[in-house]
Design a protein around this motif. Structure first.
Motif, mmCIF file in Angstrom:
data_model
loop_
_atom_site.group_PDB
_atom_site.id
_atom_site.type_symbol
_atom_site.label_atom_id
_atom_site.label_comp_id
_atom_site.label_asym_id
_atom_site.label_seq_id
_atom_site.Cartn_x
_atom_site.Cartn_y
_atom_site.Cartn_z
ATOM 1 N N MET A 1 0.833 -1.175 0.000
ATOM 2 C CA MET A 1 0.000 0.000 0.000
ATOM 3 C C MET A 1 0.882 1.245 0.000
ATOM 4 O O MET A 1 1.999 1.218 0.483
ATOM 5 C CB MET A 1 -0.884 0.024 1.236
ATOM 6 C CG MET A 1 -2.207 -0.649 1.045
ATOM 7 S SD MET A 1 -3.365 -0.293 2.362
ATOM 8 C CE MET A 1 -2.889 -1.519 3.537
ATOM 9 N N ILE A 2 0.313 2.320 -0.480
ATOM 10 C CA ILE A 2 1.045 3.573 -0.467
ATOM 11 C C ILE A 2 0.886 4.234 0.895
ATOM 12 O O ILE A 2 0.011 3.875 1.677
ATOM 13 C CB ILE A 2 0.578 4.520 -1.592
ATOM 14 C CG1 ILE A 2 -0.865 4.968 -1.374
ATOM 15 C CG2 ILE A 2 0.724 3.873 -2.948
ATOM 16 C CD1 ILE A 2 -1.298 6.059 -2.333
ATOM 17 N N ASP A 3 1.725 5.208 1.179
ATOM 18 C CA ASP A 3 1.643 5.938 2.434
ATOM 19 C C ASP A 3 0.437 6.861 2.426
ATOM 20 O O ASP A 3 -0.148 7.142 1.380
ATOM 21 C CB ASP A 3 2.914 6.770 2.639
ATOM 22 C CG ASP A 3 4.133 5.888 2.849
ATOM 23 O OD1 ASP A 3 3.961 4.769 3.370
ATOM 24 O OD2 ASP A 3 5.229 6.327 2.491
ATOM 25 N N PHE A 4 0.106 7.340 3.611
ATOM 26 C CA PHE A 4 -0.974 8.305 3.722
ATOM 27 C C PHE A 4 -0.553 9.608 3.062
ATOM 28 O O PHE A 4 0.570 10.056 3.214
ATOM 29 C CB PHE A 4 -1.305 8.587 5.190
ATOM 30 C CG PHE A 4 -2.022 7.463 5.873
ATOM 31 C CD1 PHE A 4 -3.374 7.282 5.684
ATOM 32 C CD2 PHE A 4 -1.345 6.593 6.695
ATOM 33 C CE1 PHE A 4 -4.048 6.249 6.311
ATOM 34 C CE2 PHE A 4 -2.001 5.559 7.331
ATOM 35 C CZ PHE A 4 -3.350 5.383 7.141
ATOM 36 N N THR A 5 -1.470 10.214 2.332
ATOM 37 C CA THR A 5 -1.214 11.521 1.735
ATOM 38 C C THR A 5 -1.860 12.576 2.624
ATOM 39 O O THR A 5 -2.729 12.262 3.455
ATOM 40 C CB THR A 5 -1.807 11.613 0.319
ATOM 41 O OG1 THR A 5 -3.223 11.406 0.405
ATOM 42 C CG2 THR A 5 -1.187 10.585 -0.614
ATOM 43 N N LEU A 6 -1.458 13.814 2.453
ATOM 44 C CA LEU A 6 -2.025 14.891 3.260
ATOM 45 C C LEU A 6 -3.545 14.992 3.089
ATOM 46 O O LEU A 6 -4.274 15.072 4.087
ATOM 47 C CB LEU A 6 -1.344 16.222 2.932
ATOM 48 C CG LEU A 6 -1.771 17.400 3.791
ATOM 49 C CD1 LEU A 6 -1.494 17.133 5.260
ATOM 50 C CD2 LEU A 6 -1.035 18.646 3.344
ATOM 51 N N PRO A 7 -4.070 14.951 1.849
ATOM 52 C CA PRO A 7 -5.539 14.999 1.711
ATOM 53 C C PRO A 7 -6.223 13.803 2.383
ATOM 54 O O PRO A 7 -7.314 13.948 2.949
ATOM 55 C CB PRO A 7 -5.764 14.971 0.204
ATOM 56 C CG PRO A 7 -4.502 15.487 -0.377
ATOM 57 C CD PRO A 7 -3.410 15.033 0.550
ATOM 58 N N GLU A 8 -5.590 12.631 2.345
ATOM 59 C CA GLU A 8 -6.174 11.451 2.981
ATOM 60 C C GLU A 8 -6.209 11.629 4.497
ATOM 61 O O GLU A 8 -7.209 11.313 5.144
ATOM 62 C CB GLU A 8 -5.358 10.214 2.619
ATOM 63 C CG GLU A 8 -5.807 8.947 3.296
ATOM 64 C CD GLU A 8 -7.130 8.412 2.798
ATOM 65 O OE1 GLU A 8 -7.657 7.501 3.445
ATOM 66 O OE2 GLU A 8 -7.627 8.907 1.782
ATOM 67 N N ILE A 9 -5.138 12.141 5.073
ATOM 68 C CA ILE A 9 -5.101 12.379 6.522
ATOM 69 C C ILE A 9 -6.169 13.398 6.914
ATOM 70 O O ILE A 9 -6.895 13.215 7.894
ATOM 71 C CB ILE A 9 -3.700 12.841 6.955
ATOM 72 C CG1 ILE A 9 -2.700 11.698 6.785
ATOM 73 C CG2 ILE A 9 -3.712 13.334 8.402
ATOM 74 C CD1 ILE A 9 -1.260 12.116 6.944
ATOM 75 N N ARG A 11 -8.941 14.094 5.335
ATOM 76 C CA ARG A 11 -10.263 13.488 5.194
ATOM 77 C C ARG A 11 -10.573 12.571 6.371
ATOM 78 O O ARG A 11 -11.668 12.593 6.928
ATOM 79 C CB ARG A 11 -10.338 12.694 3.885
ATOM 80 C CG ARG A 11 -11.676 12.055 3.649
ATOM 81 C CD ARG A 11 -11.642 11.117 2.448
ATOM 82 N NE ARG A 11 -12.928 10.524 2.237
ATOM 83 C CZ ARG A 11 -13.437 9.526 2.963
ATOM 84 N NH1 ARG A 11 -12.747 9.017 3.956
ATOM 85 N NH2 ARG A 11 -14.628 9.042 2.706
ATOM 86 N N LEU A 12 -9.596 11.745 6.776
ATOM 87 C CA LEU A 12 -9.799 10.835 7.897
ATOM 88 C C LEU A 12 -10.081 11.593 9.189
ATOM 89 O O LEU A 12 -10.978 11.219 9.951
ATOM 90 C CB LEU A 12 -8.581 9.935 8.081
ATOM 91 C CG LEU A 12 -8.412 8.829 7.049
ATOM 92 C CD1 LEU A 12 -7.064 8.151 7.227
ATOM 93 C CD2 LEU A 12 -9.531 7.815 7.171
#
Length: 54
Positions: A1-9, A11-12
């Motif tokens: 899996m890829i690392d967390f991206t800033l937009p993903e963090i 959103r979470l």
């Protein structure tokens, strides 16, 4: 899996803080699914262009 991206963090954190939709398990499951699919897409992208994959 890829690392967390800033937009993903971002959103979470918003989803977990507000819990607008679904449960915590649903939110984390969606995140894992999304990162897994991004990883698969990245591998497919490089494979299609003939890059050597480690």
């Amino acid at each position: 899996m890829i690392d967390f991206t800033l937009p993903e963090i971002r959103r979470l954190l918003i989803k977990l803080a507000l819990r607008v939709v679904g449960t915590t398990d649903h939110i984390w499951s969606w995140s894992r699914f999304r990162r897994r699919r991004q990883h698969q897409a990245r591998l497919s992208h490089y494979k299609r262009r003939g890059y050597q994959l480690a």
